[in-house]
Every structure is written in C-alpha cells, then in structure tokens.
Design a protein around this motif. Structure first.
Motif, PDB file in Angstrom:
ATOM      1  N   LYS A  83       0.835  -1.192   0.000  1.00  0.00           N
ATOM      2  CA  LYS A  83       0.000   0.000   0.000  1.00  0.00           C
ATOM      3  C   LYS A  83       0.879   1.255   0.000  1.00  0.00           C
ATOM      4  O   LYS A  83       0.584   2.236  -0.644  1.00  0.00           O
ATOM      5  CB  LYS A  83      -0.857  -0.011   1.272  1.00  0.00           C
ATOM      6  N   GLU A 106      -8.429   9.943  -6.089  1.00  0.00           N
ATOM      7  CA  GLU A 106      -8.504  10.175  -4.653  1.00  0.00           C
ATOM      8  C   GLU A 106      -8.492   8.865  -3.854  1.00  0.00           C
ATOM      9  O   GLU A 106      -8.118   8.826  -2.683  1.00  0.00           O
ATOM     10  CB  GLU A 106      -9.795  10.952  -4.367  1.00  0.00           C
ATOM     11  N   MET A 107      -8.974   7.816  -4.527  1.00  0.00           N
ATOM     12  CA  MET A 107      -9.191   6.534  -3.851  1.00  0.00           C
ATOM     13  C   MET A 107      -8.031   6.053  -2.969  1.00  0.00           C
ATOM     14  O   MET A 107      -8.215   5.784  -1.783  1.00  0.00           O
ATOM     15  CB  MET A 107      -9.551   5.493  -4.917  1.00  0.00           C
ATOM     16  N   PRO A 108      -6.794   5.958  -3.505  1.00  0.00           N
ATOM     17  CA  PRO A 108      -5.698   5.446  -2.648  1.00  0.00           C
ATOM     18  C   PRO A 108      -5.466   6.340  -1.438  1.00  0.00           C
ATOM     19  O   PRO A 108      -5.104   5.847  -0.371  1.00  0.00           O
ATOM     20  CB  PRO A 108      -4.477   5.482  -3.578  1.00  0.00           C
ATOM     21  N   LEU A 110      -7.708   7.998   0.190  1.00  0.00           N
ATOM     22  CA  LEU A 110      -8.756   7.683   1.171  1.00  0.00           C
ATOM     23  C   LEU A 110      -8.323   6.512   2.030  1.00  0.00           C
ATOM     24  O   LEU A 110      -8.479   6.521   3.240  1.00  0.00           O
ATOM     25  CB  LEU A 110     -10.042   7.300   0.446  1.00  0.00           C
ATOM     26  N   TYR A 111      -7.758   5.494   1.354  1.00  0.00           N
ATOM     27  CA  TYR A 111      -7.366   4.312   2.102  1.00  0.00           C
ATOM     28  C   TYR A 111      -6.163   4.590   2.980  1.00  0.00           C
ATOM     29  O   TYR A 111      -5.897   3.878   3.931  1.00  0.00           O
ATOM     30  CB  TYR A 111      -7.087   3.148   1.147  1.00  0.00           C
ATOM     31  N   LYS A 113      -6.090   7.226   4.652  1.00  0.00           N
ATOM     32  CA  LYS A 113      -6.718   8.019   5.696  1.00  0.00           C
ATOM     33  C   LYS A 113      -6.161   9.446   5.765  1.00  0.00           C
ATOM     34  O   LYS A 113      -5.974   9.997   6.844  1.00  0.00           O
ATOM     35  CB  LYS A 113      -6.566   7.346   7.075  1.00  0.00           C
ATOM     36  N   ARG A 155      -3.105   7.580 -10.930  1.00  0.00           N
ATOM     37  CA  ARG A 155      -3.623   6.992  -9.690  1.00  0.00           C
ATOM     38  C   ARG A 155      -2.548   6.168  -8.981  1.00  0.00           C
ATOM     39  O   ARG A 155      -2.427   6.173  -7.762  1.00  0.00           O
ATOM     40  CB  ARG A 155      -4.832   6.110  -9.999  1.00  0.00           C
TER      41      ARG A 155
END
Lengths: 220, 812
Positions: A83, A106-108, A110-111, A113, A155
């Motif tokens: 990650k 944005e997705m990664p 978000l994960y 945090k 991304r």
C-alpha cells in the motif's frame, strides 16, 4: 537496495504433476532502475510481477523488500507494505467505472486516511501534472483508452510509491498512445521512480535500462 | 470515508437500476407484509389490556359434564361471585355480567325506538373493577339502584347530549323503564365489551339474587390484590363443587353425594382465567364477544417471519450474484490499499441504503394497503405515527435487516483475491453458488408450502359452503325482534305468508345458525331418576311451520300438525338425539321423555318425529342432540322462506307489513345465508390472508429467481455464444438455462410436500367435518411452483438465447 529475490520457486500441482510457474528466480533491483520483463505468452511474466507486487505468494525462496523479509510477513503487513510503496498499472486500466477521474485518483489517498484538504491538493497536483484537469469530472467510459491509462498511471503515482509495477500498460492501446505512455514512463524514471514493466513489444522493452527475459518460468 | 461509502453505494445502485429495483421492491414487500401482520398481532394481543389493573382481573369458567353431555362455559351461576368474596381473602372485587342481548331504547313519551346491539346487566362494582370513568353522572351512585343504567357516549348522543342524558328515563323493549345515571366513554374496539352500549344495574335483575347453583348464566369476573397467587386459588375453586353445588343438586336428587356424582361419570370443574387471555385463548359457550384463536396468531406470526426471511434471502441472493460483477472493483480496491474491513463496511453501507429505501417504500405500501387489510381482517388498525417506539422499532428493524441481509454478500465479496478477479477469471470459480442454490431452494420450499396451505384452506371453505346442511339456508329472510309485536306476531306471520312469493314463514327464537344455547337434561319415562340414561338435549321452541320452512327432512314419524291438539306435549328429535338414546328412528316414535329430571310430577313429552341431522353448530363441532317442541309466544325472530330473486321487493313488502303492525319499531332483518357465512368468517379470513401472503411470498421468490436468472444468463453469455456458433438452437439453450433452476425448484418441492401435507392435516383436525388432503393438491402445488418458476426463468433464458453470438462473444 530496493528489493531482492533469491531462489524463488512457484508451482501448481496439476494431475499429480508439479508445474513450475517460476523457477529459481534471482533478482536485485536498485532504486531508480527501469526494468522491462519480456517473454512469450505463458512464460510467467505476470506471475513474476505479481510476486514482486506481493499480490501473489511463492512456494520457495526469499524476498526482501526495503530490508523486510516479505516471505516472513503476515498478509496484513504485506498489504501495508505494498500500500505504501508500490503502485500498480494494469493492461485493462482497471479504473472504477462508478467514479470520476478525480475520485479515482482520490481513492488510494482515502485508504491512507489522509485529510480532505490534503487529498484535494494532491489530486489537483496530479491532475495538473498529467494535464487532465479538464477531464476531472468525467467517468472512465467517457475517456479514450490512452486517457484512461493516463489516469491509471496518475492513480498509481498519487501516493508517491517507490516502485511502479506495470503489467502490459500499452497492451490495449494503439501505437501512438503506447508511445506516449512509454515516454511518460521514461520521464517518471528520470524523476526517480523505479519502474518494472511487463511487455511483449521489443520497442517498448527498449525504454527500460535493463531487460529480463523469461521462458517457462526461468530467467534467461 | 463514510460519506465516500454512501456516494459510491449510491452510484453503484443507480448504475444497476434493475437489480436495485428488484432488491428494494422485494425487500419492501416483505417488510410491508410483515409490518401489517405485526400491527394486526399487536392489536390482537392488546385485547383488554387497556383496563386498569387488567393483570389482576380474572374470569371464572366452568366445565360441566352431566348426563353424558360435556360442556365448557364462560358463565357460572349467580351466587358464585359472593362465594368468591367470602372464601378468598385475596379477592378484592367481583363483577357479574348477565347479557341482555339487543335492546330497543326509546325516550319515555315518544314512539320511535332505537336499537342497541348489545346490552348487559352488571353489578355496581363494574366501573371500579375495570377502571372506567364516567363522562357524566356520579360514580358512587351509578348502577346502584334497580332500573338504572349507563349508556356509552354514542348511545347517549342518539337521544341527548352527554350531560343532558343523565337523569332521563328510557323505555327498554317497550316494557321496562330505566333511568340513565351516567354516561361512559365508548368501549374500546379491542375489548371484550366492544359492542356493548347499554349497562343496566344488576340490582334490578331478580334472578341474580336467587341462590341457584344449577344454572350457569353469569360471566363472573374477580379482581385480586396485587400479591395474590391465583394458581393457589384453583384447588379451593374446584372445591366449590362439594361445598356449594352438591347441596344444590340434592334438592332434585336427594341424598346424592359428591362421590356418587363423580362416580357416575359426571364432573363440574371451576377454573379461572386471566382477563387478558380471554380474547385469544377462550373458546367457551356464552362468551361475551366472539373471540379469536391463538392458533391463527401463531400461523400469522409464521407467515410474517417467512415473508421477512424470504425477502432477506432474496436480497442476499441477488446481492451475491450481482457482486460477481463487481469482483473487479474489489480487486482494484484491494491493490489500491483497501483492507477487508473497509470493503465490508462499504458493502454494508450499500445494503443499509437498500434496506432503508425498502423501509420507506414498505411504509408507503403498508399505508396504501392498510384500508384493504382492515377490511379483510375486520379491524380498525391505524399506523401508530405518533408513537416514537413505532419509529424506533422500524428504524432498528431496517438497520438489523440491512446488516443481516448485507452481511453474507459483504463477507463473500471482501474475500475475493485480487490476482484472480483482476485476471478476469471465470466468475464460477468465485464460489458462493452452493449457498445461492440453497437459498433458492429455501425460498421455493416455503412458497410451495404456502401454496399447499392456500389450496387446502380454500377447499375446506368450499366444502363447508357446499355441504348439505340438512336445511335450506338460501333465500331465507330473518326478521328480528318479532316479540315487540306482542300478540300481533301471529297475524304478522299470516300477512307475510299471503305474499305470493313467500313459501312459508315461521316464528321462533331458535334458528339453525350457530349461537349460544343451553341444554336440558331429559329422562326417559321408564327411568326417571336413572342418571345413566339421562340425556342432555337442546330444546328449541318452534311453531307449526318450522320444520316446513327450514326444509328439514323427516326420517320417521311426522311434523307438528294443527289437527293434533296434544302436539303441545310432542317433541321432534334429531338423529344425534336418538343415537344418544340408543334407539332406531322407528323405535323412538311414541317414546316419552321428561325435561324435569329428578322433579316430582314431571311433564311427559312424546316423540312424534325424527329429523335428519342438520348443522346448527359450526363444522368444527359435532352435531348435538336436539329436540323441538311447540311454544314460545315471545319469540325473537321470524324466518321467511322466499321464492324470488327480487330480494329488495320482498324486503320492502315485509317492512311495509311490519310498520303497519308495529309503528315506531325499527325493522331489523338479515339473510340466513349471511349469518351462516359470518360463522366461517374467521376461516374465510384465514383463507384470504393465506392467499394474499402466499401470493406475496411467491412474488418475492419470483423476483429473486428472475434476478438470478438474469445474472446467470449474463454470466454464461460467452458459453451461450460458443454453443450457438457450434449449432445449438434457441430452444436447446433455453432449456439448458432453465433446467438448472428447475432442478432447485424440484428439490424445494420434495422438501415441502411432506411438511405441507402434515401441517395441513393438523389444521384440519380442528374440524369435525372436514376434507382430506388429496394427493392431487400436492401435485397441483408442485405444478404451480414449476410453472411459475419456468415462466420467470424462461424470459431471461430466451432473451439470452436469442442474442447474436457475434455480439455475445465480443463482449467477453
């Protein structure tokens, strides 16, 4: 040293026979390298890449990533590792169809945090860098293949990975689009990103600084 | 993150409107059905709980077996209430009810009567016992004096305002004068007094003060002190037999002891039951209001749970099936750094969103359906909008439902392995198909079970409606309150008989439709005090035209005849009676019996005829012994056998004659067939409810199957394409796709047939007269299930089969 694979074996048992997918693989990768993996269909290129990306396991051998022994890590830690340090680019782009370009980027984050403001800044930065600001509210289906792959790469890069793994990134693109992507990879590598790509094409492989040839799971 | 979950969930739902619709709609139907049933059950369970101290109020019942007849009464004798107060220190208060039936009320000095459906004599403790407030009047003096009464608000307002009514006098049934001493709120719809509007002071009812332990006519309630142990009261209550009843019987049968009484196979057992149990658990003779049956509550609860489970199963099935399409998303998310928990949370948010949408839709559907449901269930249920608990429960239920039905798909999906799903490997290998198949089997097993139930209930109802009753219930007009005509009732009958389309008319209080009636004990002429040979029979007072009007079939002897003057001491008995006597129809003619068992100088009655058994009790019960004799001047009703289909004309003509003879008396009538149908209303209600909810459950199951079939066809697009290229016809492919599902339905049928057969036989055991569960009912249920599922599946299968293979192969 970014990563080091030693005597990696991977096999499946089929009909009482052991079929080797990877056989005695040894590889050292330093930061800043650009490696192309080549080989005919079924030679184990993708499996090799997945093992490096920690998406897939192996049966024998040792794998150290940034001085951590991957083979001894639990699934959870492994996930944490990739990650943080690894970005993936897929042949089929694998953008999430329900999300806009901006949201896909944005997705990664978000994960990871990250806070909203921080995320926004990074996404804006990335859109800018890849020249896709105008496309930020479009959905993947509204983009051409080349543009989709551009978003895919953006991304993969947004969380500043140390390593970018690309599985036939130009496989679904026409030659002009493919060339653009390769130029982008070259540029990224010059900026310091370590890249390992799997490719069929001699021409694309030539962008790499080092070429590894696989046949029947062996490095030749 | 949560906001993001919602956003993504919303988009993914929007992107698949068809699946989302199936999911939301299926779940909504389940919730709405369950909601309605729950409201109904809640209403049924709430019966009589609104009375203050309802938990401390009990009623005394008695089981009597005497002279070979077994009866269970909700009423006891008059002096028992006082004995309760004397013998039990824990009894705080007692109240007796003595039903007065329907009454005619008119303000003294006027001519117009108003009919009130239910009246009762009550002890003056009534208000205190049930915590009933007076809207007007003095609580201390109300109901104390003889010939005083309370009216409900509605009854009072037909004549006066609430306050003005107090002190006014009324004439009851044109004979007695009563003074209103108070007005009470209308009795709650869900109480045992729901139809009562007139409460008359018991002190004016002579019979209530006579110490007679032999006749049971009083509903007797007692309230205990909070610390009382009612269970411990049961033994002493049973002791009332020896203490009070036996000394009473000794008047008729001198020297009889309790031991002898019991040794001859008799019994008389007093028990008590809580007030709040009466509505659902009491099914005795002389109930104050008709009760429901706890069994129907159980059946409905099952159906409610079935519906909800079906809907959840549906949801799970569709979601897991659909999730295979989202495998890629899961894979990508995992490589982007999502962990399992995040994914589970996301899918739960999604299922929560669906179940919340379904909840809203369900409330909307339930509101739409409520009037029809009320009509069907004969209820007056409203949505408890203002009750916060209702909303809390609904929300909690929605949440639980969402979590429950979302859990399996969520865990299932979160387990996908990225390398596999990203490679686009065959979705078959992702598993879960066993669970899905199991769920389909489960759904259809329940549906088939409900189909069997519906068919059997329907057949039993049909059987009841078409069964030869032994009398003719069609085209019989019943005119009520004939006694108000006094001695003009005879001329009234003759006038009506003159109408060209009237076949016959008879005046009697006894009609062959179910109602509460008492028995008398008869002794044969050659065994006047022989308990063993005493038989218990209902005595119906009738007139000469009764047998003819009702169309009874005489199997021996003759009917009453005006030419025989001594027919006043003749009786006609039914088959059940002679079976109890142990005589053949021919033998019984001329035999003499007396209803004055054990008395001196008994009146002897001669049997002159035997009629074929006719069903005057519900089919749940056996036909009881019965005899008919002439008499009864002040009979309740007149039955008019019509020979016309112009009922409106007939009613108008009869009413015309009525108002000439009885000006000012309300003309009250009904048709015997309607009253007959009323008897089976609870079965009919059960039948309709069964039917509706079966339809719903099948609908839900079909929604699920439809969705699965669609998914399955999509999943196999490539296979279908390849098969077509290789030469398969549309028919072969359709068959192939449908066969898989039919296999599941077949298993479901095998599971539910024996269960359905067993359960419905159990239900039928309640009826003395019943059908058998025929083999073809089971076959029919199976065929219905197969046909419905075939229709559901084949649409999708054919749709998939006719697609041009070039197209389907390209999409892969």
């Amino acid at each position: 040293m970014l990563l080091q694979l030693q005597n990696i074996f991977k096999w499946v048992n089929s009909g009482g026979q052991r079929i080797f997918l990877l056989k005695d693989i040894n590889l050292k990768v330093k930061e800043g390298e650009f490696i192309s993996i080549m080989g005919p269909s079924g030679s184990g290129k993708s499996t090799f890449l997945n093992v490096i990306g920690m998406l897939d396991g192996f049966d024998e051998g040792s794998y150290d990533f940034l001085d951590e022994s991957v083979h001894q890590l639990k699934e959870k830690h492994r996930a944490k590792l990739y990650k943080e340090y690894i970005g993936f680019v897929f042949q089929q782009y694998h953008l999430l169809d329900d999300l806009t370009v901006q949201e896909n980027l944005e997705m990664p984050l978000l994960y990871k945090k990250l806070k909203g403001a921080e995320r926004k800044a990074m996404v804006a930065d990335m859109l800018d860098r890849f020249n896709i600001v105008g496309k930020k509210d479009l959905f993947p289906a509204q983009l051409s293949g080349g543009q989709q792959q551009l978003v895919g790469i953006a991304r993969a890069l947004i969380s500043s990975p140390k390593l970018l793994l690309a599985d036939e990134p130009t496989g679904n693109l026409n030659s002009k689009q493919g060339e653009e992507i390769m130029e982008l990879f070259k540029q990224l590598n010059e900026e310091g990103v370590t890249i390992i790509q799997v490719t069929h094409s001699e021409k694309n492989a030539a962008y790499g600084k080092r070429i590894i040839n696989l046949l029947d799971g062996r490095m030749i | 993150m949560f906001k993001n979950h919602i956003k993504i969930a919303w988009r993914s739902l929007k992107k698949q409107p068809f699946f989302t619709f199936l999911n939301v709609f299926g779940l909504a139907i389940g919730i709405a059905g369950c909601l309605l049933i729950t409201l109904y059950i809640h209403d049924e369970l709430s019966f009589d709980t609104m009375f203050a101290d309802a938990d401390r109020i009990h009623r005394v019942n008695v089981d009597v077996k005497f002279g070979g007849e077994d009866r269970r009464f909700a009423v006891v004798n008059a002096p028992l209430a006082e004995a309760l107060e004397n013998d039990f220190s824990e009894v705080e208060l007692t109240t007796r009810f003595r039903t007065g039936g329907s009454v005619l009320l008119k303000t003294t000095g006027t001519e117009i009567n108003v009919k009130e459906q239910q009246s009762t004599f009550v002890d003056s403790t009534f208000l205190k016992m049930f915590g009933i407030r007076l809207l007007a009047g003095d609580i201390n003096s109300a109901l104390k004096e003889p010939n005083t009464m309370l009216l409900t608000k509605t009854a009072a307002e037909k004549h006066y305002g609430i306050q003005e009514a107090v002190g006014k006098t009324f004439e009851l049934n044109n004979t007695q004068t009563f003074t209103v001493t108070g007005v009470v709120e209308d009795m709650p719809k869900n109480s045992f007094l729901r139809d009562h509007t007139v409460f008359m002071a018991m002190s004016g009812f002579e019979d209530s003060r006579i110490v007679n332990w032999g006749s049971n006519n009083y509903q007797t309630f007692f309230k205990v002190i909070p610390s009382a142990n009612v269970d411990a009261m049961q033994e002493p209550l049973k002791g009332f037999l020896g203490k009070y009843v036996i000394p009473g019987i000794q008047q008729y049968m001198p020297g009889i002891t309790e031991e002898q009484f019991i040794a001859s196979g008799n019994h008389l057992i007093y028990t008590s039951m809580p007030l709040t149990d009466i509505h659902l658990k009491s099914d005795r003779a002389a109930e104050i209001s008709p009760n429901n049956n706890i069994q129907s509550i159980y059946i409905l609860s099952f159906i409610a749970v079935f519906l909800l489970v079906l809907a959840c199963v549906n949801f799970m099935n569709l979601s897991t099936a659909h999730s295979l399409k989202r495998a890629k998303e899961v894979g990508v998310r995992k490589t982007l750094g999502s962990n399992k928990i995040d994914l589970i949370r996301q899918f739960l948010v999604e299922s929560g969103l669906v179940s919340f949408g379904a909840l809203l839709l369900a409330i909307f559907l339930a509101i739409l359906a409520l009037p029809f449901f009320n009509d069907l269930a004969d209820k007056d249920i409203s949505m408890p909008y203002s009750n916060p608990l209702f909303w809390i429960i609904l929300l909690a239920a929605g949440l639980v439902l969402g979590l429950f039905s979302g859990s399996y798909p969520a865990f299932f999906m979160s387990k996908f392995i990225p390398v596999k799903v990203l490679k686009g490997s065959n979705s078959n290998s992702l598993g879960g198909s066993k669970v899905r198949n199991g769920l389909v089997i489960f759904q259809f097993a329940i549906s088939v079970f409900l189909i069997i139930g519906t068919l059997v209930v329907y057949q039993q109802l049909k059987y009841i409606q078409n069964k030869d009753l032994g009398f003719s219930k069609d085209q019989v007009l019943i005119v009520n309150d004939v006694y108000t005509l006094g001695d003009k009732s005879g001329p009234f009958k003759e006038e009506v008989k003159k109408l060209s389309y009237v076949e016959n008319a008879t005046i009697s209080s006894f009609l062959p439709t179910p109602s509460a009636r008492g028995d008398s004990t008869f002794a044969p002429e050659d065994g006047l005090t022989d308990q063993e040979r005493a038989i218990s029979m209902q005595v119906w007072r009738v007139d000469h035209d009764y047998v003819g009007t009702m169309d009874f079939e005489l199997i021996a002897g003759r009917g009453f005849d005006r030419r025989f003057l001594n027919d006043s001491t003749s009786i006609i008995v039914n088959e059940s009676a002679i079976a109890t006597m142990g005589l053949s129809p021919e033998e019984v003619i001329g035999k003499r019996y007396t209803p004055d068992f054990g008395e001196e100088d008994p009146e002897m009655l001669t049997v002159i005829g035997v009629v074929k058994d006719f069903h005057f009790s519900p089919f749940r019960n056996d036909i009881e012994a019965l005899c008919m004799r002439l008499g009864d001047l002040y009979a309740e009703s007149m039955a008019v056998k019509l020979h016309t289909s112009e009922f409106q004309v007939a009613i108008a003509d009869v009413e015309n004659i009525w108002s000439q003879m009885a000006p000012g008396q309300p003309f009250d009538y009904y048709f015997m067939e309607d009253s007959f149908n009323d008897t089976y209303r609870s079965e009919q209600r059960l039948g309709s409810i069964f039917f509706i909810f079966t339809t719903l459950s099948i609908l839900i199951a079909c929604l699920g199957l439809f969705g699965l079939a669609a998914f399955n066809a999509e999943k196999r697009t490539k296979e279908i394409g390849v098969r077509k290229v290789l030469g398969a016809t549309v028919g072969q492919i359709t068959f192939r796709l449908s066969a898989d599902f039919l296999k599941l339905v077949g298993i479901a049928i095998l599971i539910s047939l024996p269960i359905g057969w067993y359960a419905m036989n159990k239900w039928l055991e309640d009826f003395s007269y019943r059908i058998e569960v025929k083999w073809w009912v089971l076959v029919l249920a199976a065929i219905v299930a197969v046909v419905i599922s075939l229709l559901t599946v084949s649409y999708q299968s054919i749709k998939a089969a006719i697609v041009n293979p070039v197209k389907s192969l390209r999409t892969e």
